[in-house]
Design a protein around this motif. Structure first.
Motif, PDB file in Angstrom:
ATOM      1  N   VAL A 114       3.061  14.960   3.580  1.00 25.15           N
ATOM      2  CA  VAL A 114       4.038  14.994   2.486  1.00 25.15           C
ATOM      3  C   VAL A 114       5.112  13.929   2.696  1.00 25.15           C
ATOM      4  CG1 VAL A 114       5.842  16.364   1.376  1.00 25.15           C
ATOM      5  CG2 VAL A 114       3.637  17.413   1.923  1.00 25.15           C
ATOM      6  N   ILE A 115       5.607  13.816   3.911  1.00 23.07           N
ATOM      7  CA  ILE A 115       6.632  12.808   4.214  1.00 23.07           C
ATOM      8  C   ILE A 115       6.086  11.406   3.959  1.00 23.07           C
ATOM      9  CG2 ILE A 115       7.963  11.734   6.075  1.00 23.07           C
ATOM     10  CD1 ILE A 115       8.306  14.534   7.276  1.00 23.07           C
ATOM     11  N   LEU A 116       4.872  11.126   4.428  1.00 22.42           N
ATOM     12  CA  LEU A 116       4.273   9.809   4.208  1.00 22.42           C
ATOM     13  C   LEU A 116       4.093   9.523   2.719  1.00 22.42           C
ATOM     14  CD1 LEU A 116       1.542   9.615   7.011  1.00 22.42           C
ATOM     15  CD2 LEU A 116       3.544   8.128   6.749  1.00 22.42           C
ATOM     16  N   LEU A 117       3.645  10.532   1.982  1.00 27.16           N
ATOM     17  CA  LEU A 117       3.451  10.353   0.543  1.00 27.16           C
ATOM     18  C   LEU A 117       4.767   9.981  -0.139  1.00 27.16           C
ATOM     19  CD1 LEU A 117       1.204  12.533  -1.687  1.00 27.16           C
ATOM     20  CD2 LEU A 117       3.472  11.916  -2.478  1.00 27.16           C
ATOM     21  N   VAL A 118       5.840  10.706   0.182  1.00 23.24           N
ATOM     22  CA  VAL A 118       7.139  10.460  -0.436  1.00 23.24           C
ATOM     23  C   VAL A 118       7.703   9.115   0.001  1.00 23.24           C
ATOM     24  CG1 VAL A 118       9.533  11.260  -0.568  1.00 23.24           C
ATOM     25  CG2 VAL A 118       7.665  12.914  -0.693  1.00 23.24           C
ATOM     26  N   VAL A 119       7.684   8.843   1.299  1.00 20.39           N
ATOM     27  CA  VAL A 119       8.256   7.594   1.820  1.00 20.39           C
ATOM     28  C   VAL A 119       7.498   6.389   1.288  1.00 20.39           C
ATOM     29  CG1 VAL A 119       8.616   6.224   3.908  1.00 20.39           C
ATOM     30  CG2 VAL A 119       9.219   8.651   3.892  1.00 20.39           C
ATOM     31  N   ARG A 120       6.173   6.465   1.263  1.00 21.17           N
ATOM     32  CA  ARG A 120       5.378   5.333   0.764  1.00 21.17           C
ATOM     33  C   ARG A 120       5.678   5.054  -0.708  1.00 21.17           C
ATOM     34  NH1 ARG A 120       0.990   3.220   2.727  1.00 21.17           N
ATOM     35  NH2 ARG A 120      -0.216   3.538   0.814  1.00 21.17           N
ATOM     36  N   ARG A 121       5.929   6.099  -1.478  1.00 23.19           N
ATOM     37  CA  ARG A 121       6.305   5.884  -2.879  1.00 23.19           C
ATOM     38  C   ARG A 121       7.706   5.287  -2.997  1.00 23.19           C
ATOM     39  NH1 ARG A 121       4.049  10.253  -7.258  1.00 23.19           N
ATOM     40  NH2 ARG A 121       1.840  10.128  -6.694  1.00 23.19           N
ATOM     41  N   MET A 122       8.632   5.812  -2.204  1.00 23.33           N
ATOM     42  CA  MET A 122      10.015   5.323  -2.264  1.00 23.33           C
ATOM     43  C   MET A 122      10.116   3.862  -1.839  1.00 23.33           C
ATOM     44  SD  MET A 122      12.120   8.617  -0.766  1.00 23.33           S
ATOM     45  CE  MET A 122      13.649   7.664  -0.732  1.00 23.33           C
ATOM     46  N   LYS A 123       9.324   3.496  -0.842  1.00 23.38           N
ATOM     47  CA  LYS A 123       9.363   2.126  -0.315  1.00 23.38           C
ATOM     48  C   LYS A 123       8.463   1.166  -1.092  1.00 23.38           C
ATOM     49  CE  LYS A 123      12.034   2.935   3.307  1.00 23.38           C
ATOM     50  NZ  LYS A 123      13.359   2.272   3.505  1.00 23.38           N
ATOM     51  N   GLY A 124       7.675   1.709  -2.008  1.00 22.21           N
ATOM     52  CA  GLY A 124       6.785   0.861  -2.789  1.00 22.21           C
ATOM     53  C   GLY A 124       5.498   0.501  -2.091  1.00 22.21           C
ATOM     54  N   TYR A 125       5.215   1.158  -0.952  1.00 20.15           N
ATOM     55  CA  TYR A 125       3.997   0.838  -0.197  1.00 20.15           C
ATOM     56  C   TYR A 125       2.740   1.311  -0.913  1.00 20.15           C
ATOM     57  CZ  TYR A 125       7.303   0.127   3.659  1.00 20.15           C
ATOM     58  OH  TYR A 125       8.337  -0.299   4.442  1.00 20.15           O
ATOM     59  N   SER A 126       2.893   2.292  -1.813  1.00 17.72           N
ATOM     60  CA  SER A 126       1.723   2.845  -2.489  1.00 17.72           C
ATOM     61  C   SER A 126       1.693   2.473  -3.963  1.00 17.72           C
ATOM     62  CB  SER A 126       1.705   4.374  -2.348  1.00 17.72           C
ATOM     63  OG  SER A 126       2.882   4.937  -2.925  1.00 17.72           O
ATOM     64  N   ASP A 127       2.345   1.357  -4.305  1.00 16.39           N
ATOM     65  CA  ASP A 127       2.383   0.944  -5.712  1.00 16.39           C
ATOM     66  C   ASP A 127       1.021   0.489  -6.227  1.00 16.39           C
ATOM     67  OD1 ASP A 127       5.024   1.576  -5.881  1.00 16.39           O
ATOM     68  OD2 ASP A 127       5.778  -0.486  -5.807  1.00 16.39           O
ATOM     69  N   VAL A 128       0.163   0.023  -5.322  1.00 14.94           N
ATOM     70  CA  VAL A 128      -1.171  -0.405  -5.732  1.00 14.94           C
ATOM     71  C   VAL A 128      -1.975   0.800  -6.176  1.00 14.94           C
ATOM     72  CG1 VAL A 128      -3.345  -1.436  -4.961  1.00 14.94           C
ATOM     73  CG2 VAL A 128      -1.167  -2.390  -4.183  1.00 14.94           C
ATOM     74  N   ARG A 129      -2.567   0.698  -7.359  1.00 13.75           N
ATOM     75  CA  ARG A 129      -3.402   1.779  -7.886  1.00 13.75           C
ATOM     76  C   ARG A 129      -4.832   1.277  -8.039  1.00 13.75           C
ATOM     77  NH1 ARG A 129      -0.693   6.121 -10.565  1.00 13.75           N
ATOM     78  NH2 ARG A 129       1.569   5.923 -10.509  1.00 13.75           N
TER      79      ARG A 129
END
Length: 272
Positions: free
Chosen positions: A251-266
């Motif tokens: 959950v922490i990784l999911l939230v942090v990656r979204r906040m930092k833009g690391y998971s912007d690639v879809r």
């Protein structure tokens, strides 16, 4: 009736003095099927079809070693007094969480060496991993292990289980919870969900994190029924503790990656 029940033979066949166990065959089948699915998906995602076979050459032996190390750590009272037994993996004693930890570390290093996104590899592998786990639990079934506490035959019959499962859960004069089956069903449902999620425009990394959360939630509850748990303390089960930690970390990784833009690639936006 119970006096006539005989367990299924855990040995599939023998070649001279060599005995081949159903456990190994089932585990091998799960790995092979998962690998085929991963290869097909990796090609669809623009990766070399050799990427996963190459990864497995490292991940499988490391997973076995790390699974054994994990088990030995939590049984150190015994192995500290019997160090020669540490290497006797053929006598049983491995833990799936240890295998997962070793595999993830191996995949991360492998991805760095190959200059490929770790999260992309992990997302592709997630459905294969949980399918392999679902299949692998039937190896425990053949060995009459990883079961839960004692129940009645009527309880098992009320679950509408076939006789071959009910009879195999008759061990040393008593019937037991088929926790292998509970976890296998949970994993199969998880596999179907992950396959369906491939049709959704998911963020990179979130397929794998979904797997971690799904598996960990199911493992937490199934572990509570088992009688062979590795223990941290007299009342604290290792697998349940690790499952809680994994859910929190995911959950922490999911939230942090979204906040930092690391998971912007879809995945459906472009070929990634």
């Amino acid at each position: 009736m119970e006096s006539t029940i005989q367990p299924l033979n855990p040995i599939a066949f023998s070649i001279g003095p060599i005995e081949v166990y159903w456990y190994g065959i089932i585990i091998g089948f799960g790995i092979a099927l998962g690998l085929i699915l991963a290869i097909r998906e990796s090609e669809r995602r623009g990766l070399s079809k050799e990427i996963f076979p190459d990864l497995m050459l490292w991940a499988i032996p490391i997973a076995i070693i790390s699974a054994r190390i994990y088990y030995v750590i939590f049984q150190w009272d015994y192995y500290s007094q019997n160090p020669s037994d540490i290497i006797k993996i053929w006598e049983g004693g491995i833990a799936i969480h240890g295998a997962l930890i070793g595999s993830v570390i191996t995949a991360y290093i492998f991805a760095k060496k190959r200059n490929v996104s770790f999260w992309k590899i992990a997302d592709i592998a997630a459905p294969s991993i949980i399918l392999g786990q679902a299949i692998g639990r039937w190896g425990n079934f053949m060995n009459q292990e990883a079961h839960g506490g004692e129940v009645s035959r009527a309880f098992l019959e009320n679950l509408h289980l076939p006789d071959f499962i009910i009879n195999q859960m008759y061990i040393n004069g008593a019937y037991y919870h088929p926790t292998f089956l509970y976890e296998s069903i949970w994993d199969i449902i998880g596999f179907v969900i992950l396959i369906l999620l491939r049709k959704v425009n998911m963020r990179q990394g979130e397929m794998f994190l979904t797997y971690v959360m799904w598996y960990s939630v199911g493992r937490y509850f199934v572990e509570g029924l088992r009688t062979d748990s590795l223990m941290l303390t007299e009342y604290l089960r290792a697998a349940q503790t690790i499952s809680i930690i994994l859910v929190i970390v995911a959950v922490i990784l999911l939230v942090v990656r979204r906040m930092k833009g690391y998971s912007d690639v879809r995945y459906l936006d472009k070929s990634v």
